[in-house]
Write a protein that holds these residues in place. Structure first.
Motif, PDB file in Angstrom:
ATOM      1  N   GLN A 441      15.918 -10.356  -1.754  1.00  0.00           N
ATOM      2  CA  GLN A 441      15.785  -9.473  -2.073  1.00  0.00           C
ATOM      3  C   GLN A 441      16.672  -9.338  -3.689  1.00  0.00           C
ATOM      4  O   GLN A 441      16.931  -8.620  -4.014  1.00  0.00           O
ATOM      5  N   HIS A 632       6.176  -0.839   3.546  1.00  0.00           N
ATOM      6  CA  HIS A 632       5.652  -1.527   2.467  1.00  0.00           C
ATOM      7  C   HIS A 632       5.015  -2.386   2.424  1.00  0.00           C
ATOM      8  O   HIS A 632       6.471  -3.143   3.046  1.00  0.00           O
ATOM      9  N   LEU A 698       8.424  -3.638  -4.119  1.00  0.00           N
ATOM     10  CA  LEU A 698       9.303  -2.801  -3.158  1.00  0.00           C
ATOM     11  C   LEU A 698      10.485  -1.852  -4.340  1.00  0.00           C
ATOM     12  O   LEU A 698      10.466  -1.124  -3.872  1.00  0.00           O
ATOM     13  N   PRO A 699      10.738  -3.062  -5.285  1.00  0.00           N
ATOM     14  CA  PRO A 699      12.067  -2.321  -6.245  1.00  0.00           C
ATOM     15  C   PRO A 699      11.184  -1.157  -6.716  1.00  0.00           C
ATOM     16  O   PRO A 699      12.128  -0.285  -7.349  1.00  0.00           O
ATOM     17  N   GLN A 702      10.046   2.108  -4.698  1.00  0.00           N
ATOM     18  CA  GLN A 702      11.952   2.641  -4.176  1.00  0.00           C
ATOM     19  C   GLN A 702      12.075   3.810  -4.987  1.00  0.00           C
ATOM     20  O   GLN A 702      13.174   4.645  -5.163  1.00  0.00           O
ATOM     21  N   ARG A 703      11.450   3.775  -6.477  1.00  0.00           N
ATOM     22  CA  ARG A 703      11.406   4.316  -7.087  1.00  0.00           C
ATOM     23  C   ARG A 703      10.553   6.077  -7.676  1.00  0.00           C
ATOM     24  O   ARG A 703      10.497   7.109  -8.786  1.00  0.00           O
ATOM     25  N   THR A 705       7.355   8.486  -5.736  1.00  0.00           N
ATOM     26  CA  THR A 705       7.744   9.699  -5.011  1.00  0.00           C
ATOM     27  C   THR A 705       6.102  10.026  -4.525  1.00  0.00           C
ATOM     28  O   THR A 705       5.154  10.184  -5.531  1.00  0.00           O
ATOM     29  N   LEU A 731      10.831   7.649  -1.836  1.00  0.00           N
ATOM     30  CA  LEU A 731      10.818   6.825  -0.468  1.00  0.00           C
ATOM     31  C   LEU A 731      11.582   5.853  -1.011  1.00  0.00           C
ATOM     32  O   LEU A 731      11.952   4.768  -0.711  1.00  0.00           O
ATOM     33  N   ALA A 732      12.875   6.116  -1.441  1.00  0.00           N
ATOM     34  CA  ALA A 732      14.134   5.313  -1.772  1.00  0.00           C
ATOM     35  C   ALA A 732      15.252   5.105  -0.965  1.00  0.00           C
ATOM     36  O   ALA A 732      16.000   5.254  -0.462  1.00  0.00           O
ATOM     37  N   SER A 733      13.989   5.280   0.687  1.00  0.00           N
ATOM     38  CA  SER A 733      14.355   4.636   1.938  1.00  0.00           C
ATOM     39  C   SER A 733      15.146   2.533   1.843  1.00  0.00           C
ATOM     40  O   SER A 733      13.856   2.019   1.131  1.00  0.00           O
ATOM     41  N   GLU A 734      15.927   2.540   2.871  1.00  0.00           N
ATOM     42  CA  GLU A 734      16.317   1.083   2.650  1.00  0.00           C
ATOM     43  C   GLU A 734      14.988   0.238   4.530  1.00  0.00           C
ATOM     44  O   GLU A 734      14.997  -0.639   3.958  1.00  0.00           O
ATOM     45  N   LEU A 736      11.750   1.490   3.952  1.00  0.00           N
ATOM     46  CA  LEU A 736      10.272   1.118   4.036  1.00  0.00           C
ATOM     47  C   LEU A 736       9.659  -0.340   3.849  1.00  0.00           C
ATOM     48  O   LEU A 736       8.257  -0.602   4.878  1.00  0.00           O
TER      49      LEU A 736
END
Length: 757
Positions: A441, A632, A698-699, A702-703, A705, A731-734, A736
């Motif tokens: 990433q 994701h 994905l980026p 993660q911002r 909801t 959804l700001a989880s690593e 995901l």
């Protein structure tokens, strides 16, 4: 298979001097295919083992032990039910054939993933559709044909009988697999604008044949309808009501959906769409109108217009009578836009769409950007030294972004992919290119190209290696980029000229439509053809990154929408919805079903909760729980959400509840962003097991909801509709990318969600 079919197709060419009816039976061709079938099966088995199997293994670490244990396509050969040869409106150096194909095979394809002791397979496959075969260019030396191209004009009908699918879905990374996904894969490789191209002589420009420039752009003004049927009824059908009409518009594989006009038999949409047309012989503009209902939308009529007629007329502004219904008509304005390789008319075009004065990057399009992404060289290693990256390319023009496929473990990737962007004003907009390492990433390099440079280039085209900034000293990316100005060339007509576009009858029967079609096309909203209104700016992409999950600019073109009604399978629990892009006339209106826009629903739920408590202490989860799987998929650039079930919901009335689940990916609260399960009648513990996806990187996700609401569908007078519980999941989880399955507590406003298990 294509190479093996070539002799038969070459014979077809020699028969062109014979007069064929519109569609000719081809029993001689079926006999040829039958004789060749064992060798075609050998080719298919080789394709599975040497191409598909390594690709699957490299796609995901969890699939590194994937293998086919048995491949038997069966003894029943593919059947060609009819052949149509086009002799008008085609280039003299090409031959176009449409083959109506059917394959009903009792095949046995077994696979296993040894790492997870998983075995699954396919017992039978049915596929029916129209495959276009193009023989071009015709040349004066043997073999007389330069190359052979194959593709489907629209998605074929597909039915798959699975074995062990449940085991397969338990493997990490495959949570979203279904026959719908397989149909999407077929679309990516076989449905326009992609095609299979087999060069027959070495001099043929393979890249040009595989990714041709579109024949034109169809601008569709979806204006209004009159005298539609009233489908909503009250008092068990005694009282006739109105309808909540909306339209589904198809051009080939591109699908758009209009906004819904509530309780109106004479709706005015005033929306505008722009669609690419690659093959107009045999392609039509298809429109279906529906009345939106909570469960199954009612059919309000359809029409089909031959695009050859639109191209001849250039501009049509007419009322069309709707087919398959007793009454109703639709007002459309259709413009055929020619792709011009010069900029001499650009100022005139910019003035006509009012792009010469505004500073926005959104609105009707003045040009089309066509990009062929070839390869990159000398990419850096990324975060880890001496390790090859997994490169992909992000491309963006204004708010519209698209993404290439991932090439694994290489710093010399070859993509050979084609992309198109609708451009509002090429004098002010830029093409931004970034090469990224999917594994770590991180960025591997980027560059920005002002589109004004293309305006100064010969034929508005550049073909070169571009040096990457913020990359290695010798890192380059090879692309061919062409700009085409969209010009409306009005035909000179005599004063007494009259014309009405040819309308064809829909090929989809009412019974087929009723059994297979519950329209759930998530779409972006529409653009004012007079004064384009820019949508909220957002970044990032879809696989060809679908912008329907962003605030969509009106000049976007649809990327990979799936056909809504043409897939069935023994797997009935899947309900995928996809998000085509869409042009729109106004700012998107929030869905009326969204309880975010109706805070009174939350107040009513709190009041009901107090009544339930009534002096007693409620448990830890007074409104019940919902079980979700969230993951994701970086390969498809989509957020996958599986709605499994709910438990211990509250009873909305004495008869219980009729729950369903509604989801949004905030901040998108439009109807286009809504996902909805079926309604489960009279139960407090419903089981849904439905799969949904949101096209978002994905980026970006993660911002965002995930907004989940469990709602009661209510009775026929709709008085019992209401909220049963809500959930807001940041959804700001690593984790995901790996995904998880979890029970969540429902609350009255969703602001205090926590996992239950």
């Amino acid at each position: 298979m294509v190479t093996l079919l070539y002799p038969a197709l070459l014979i077809t060419r020699t028969l062109l001097m014979v007069h064929f009816p519109d569609t000719e039976r081809a029993e001689w061709l079926n006999k040829t295919v039958k004789q060749m079938w064992p060798f075609i099966c050998q080719f298919i088995e080789k394709l599975f083992r040497e191409t598909i199997e390594p690709a699957v293994r490299g796609a995901n670490n969890h699939l590194s032990t994937f293998s086919f244990t048995k491949i038997d396509i069966g003894h029943q050969p593919l059947r060609i039910n009819g052949v149509k040869v086009y002799t008008e409106n085609v280039d003299k150096r090409q031959i176009i054939l449409d083959l109506q194909i059917s394959f009903v095979g009792n095949c046995e394809i077994d696979l296993e993933i040894k790492r997870y002791f998983c075995r699954a397979g396919v017992k039978s496959i049915q596929i029916h559709g129209t495959m276009r075969v193009i023989l071009e260019p015709l040349i004066g030396d043997m073999p007389l044909i330069g190359a052979l191209s194959l593709f489907f004009l629209r998605k074929p009908l597909l039915e798959i009988n699975w074995t062990g699918l449940t085991n397969l879905l338990d493997v990490p990374g495959l949570n979203g697999l279904s026959d719908t996904i397989i149909l999407d894969i077929i679309s990516n490789y076989l449905v326009l604008p992609n095609r299979i191209t087999v060069p027959l002589v070495s001099e043929v420009q393979l890249a040009q044949l595989r990714f041709p420039i579109p024949k034109g752009v169809l601008r569709i003004h979806f204006i209004e309808a009159q005298d539609l049927e009233g489908k909503d009824t009250y008092l068990k059908g005694i009282v006739k009501g109105k309808s909540d009409p909306y339209g589904i518009i198809r051009v080939g594989n591109q699908i758009f959906q209009s906004k819904v006009i509530k309780e109106n038999l004479n709706p005015k949409w005033n929306e505008v769409y722009e669609a690419l047309v690659y093959e107009h012989p045999g392609q039509e503009l298809e429109i279906e109108l529906f009345d939106e209902d909570p469960d199954k939308d009612d059919f309000l009529g359809s029409l089909m217009i031959d695009l050859i007629e639109v191209e001849k007329e250039r501009l049509l502004d007419e009322w069309f009578t709707l087919d398959e219904v007793s009454k109703g008509k639709l007002h459309l304005k259709l413009e055929w836009l020619t792709l011009m390789p010069t900029a001499e008319n650009l100022d005139k075009v910019l003035t006509s769409i009012r792009a010469d004065k505004d500073q926005a990057n959104d609105g009707l399009s003045s040009a089309l950007l066509i990009l062929y992404l070839d390869s990159a060289r000398n990419l850096p290693s990324g975060k880890k030294i001496n390790s090859n990256p997994n490169p992909l390319v992000l491309l963006s023009v204004g708010h519209k972004a698209q993404e290439s496929k991932i090439r694994y473990k290489t710093n010399e990737p070859v993509w050979e992919e084609n992309f198109t962007f609708f451009v509002h004003n090429p004098k002010r907009q830029d093409l931004e290119v970034e090469v990224r390492d999917e594994q770590h990433q991180c960025s591997l390099g980027n560059f920005k190209l002002p589109l004004s440079q293309l305006l100064e280039s010969e034929d508005l085209t550049m073909h070169q290696r571009f040096h990457l900034s913020n990359s290695g000293p010798n890192s380059t990316i090879n692309m061919k980029i062409a700009l085409r100005v969209l010009s409306l060339e009005k035909q000179a007509r005599s004063p007494d000229h009259q014309h009405s576009a040819q309308v064809k009858r829909s090929s989809l029967s009412k019974d087929a439509r009723k059994s297979s079609f519950k329209p759930q096309v998530p779409v972006s909203p529409p653009a004012d053809s007079n004064k384009p209104v820019p949508a909220s700016p957002v970044t990032d992409s879809d696989k060809k990154t679908d912008v329907a999950e962003k605030s969509q600019p009106p000049n976007a073109s649809p990327q990979w929408p799936t056909d809504l009604s043409r897939s069935s399978s023994s797997l009935h629990a899947s309900n995928f919805t996809y998000s085509p892009s869409h042009l729109s006339v106004k700012e998107p209106t929030p869905s009326i079903a969204s309880d975010i826009s109706l805070p009174i629903a939350t107040q009513e739920l709190r009041q009901r909760l107090r009544q339930l408590e009534n002096g007693t202490t409620l448990g830890q989860s007074p409104l019940g729980q919902i079980q979700l799987t969230i993951r994701h998929s970086s390969q498809r650039n989509k957020l996958i959400v599986v709605v499994h079930s709910c438990r211990n919901l509250i009873a909305f009335s004495e008869e219980g509840s009729d729950p369903y689940v509604r989801m949004y990916l905030l901040p998108d609260k439009r109807r286009s962003g809504r996902r909805k399960t079926h309604v489960s009648k009279k139960t407090l513990n419903p089981v849904f097991d439905q799969i949904f996806d949101f096209s978002v990187s994905l980026p970006e996700v993660q911002r965002r909801t995930l907004d989940v609401a469990v709602k009661n569908s209510g009775g026929f007078l709709s008085k019992d509709k209401g909220l049963l519980g809500k959930l807001l999941i940041p959804l700001a989880s690593e984790e995901l990318a790996k995904g998880w399955t979890q029970w969540y507590d429902l609350t009255e406003d969703g602001t205090r969600p926590h996992g239950a298990s």
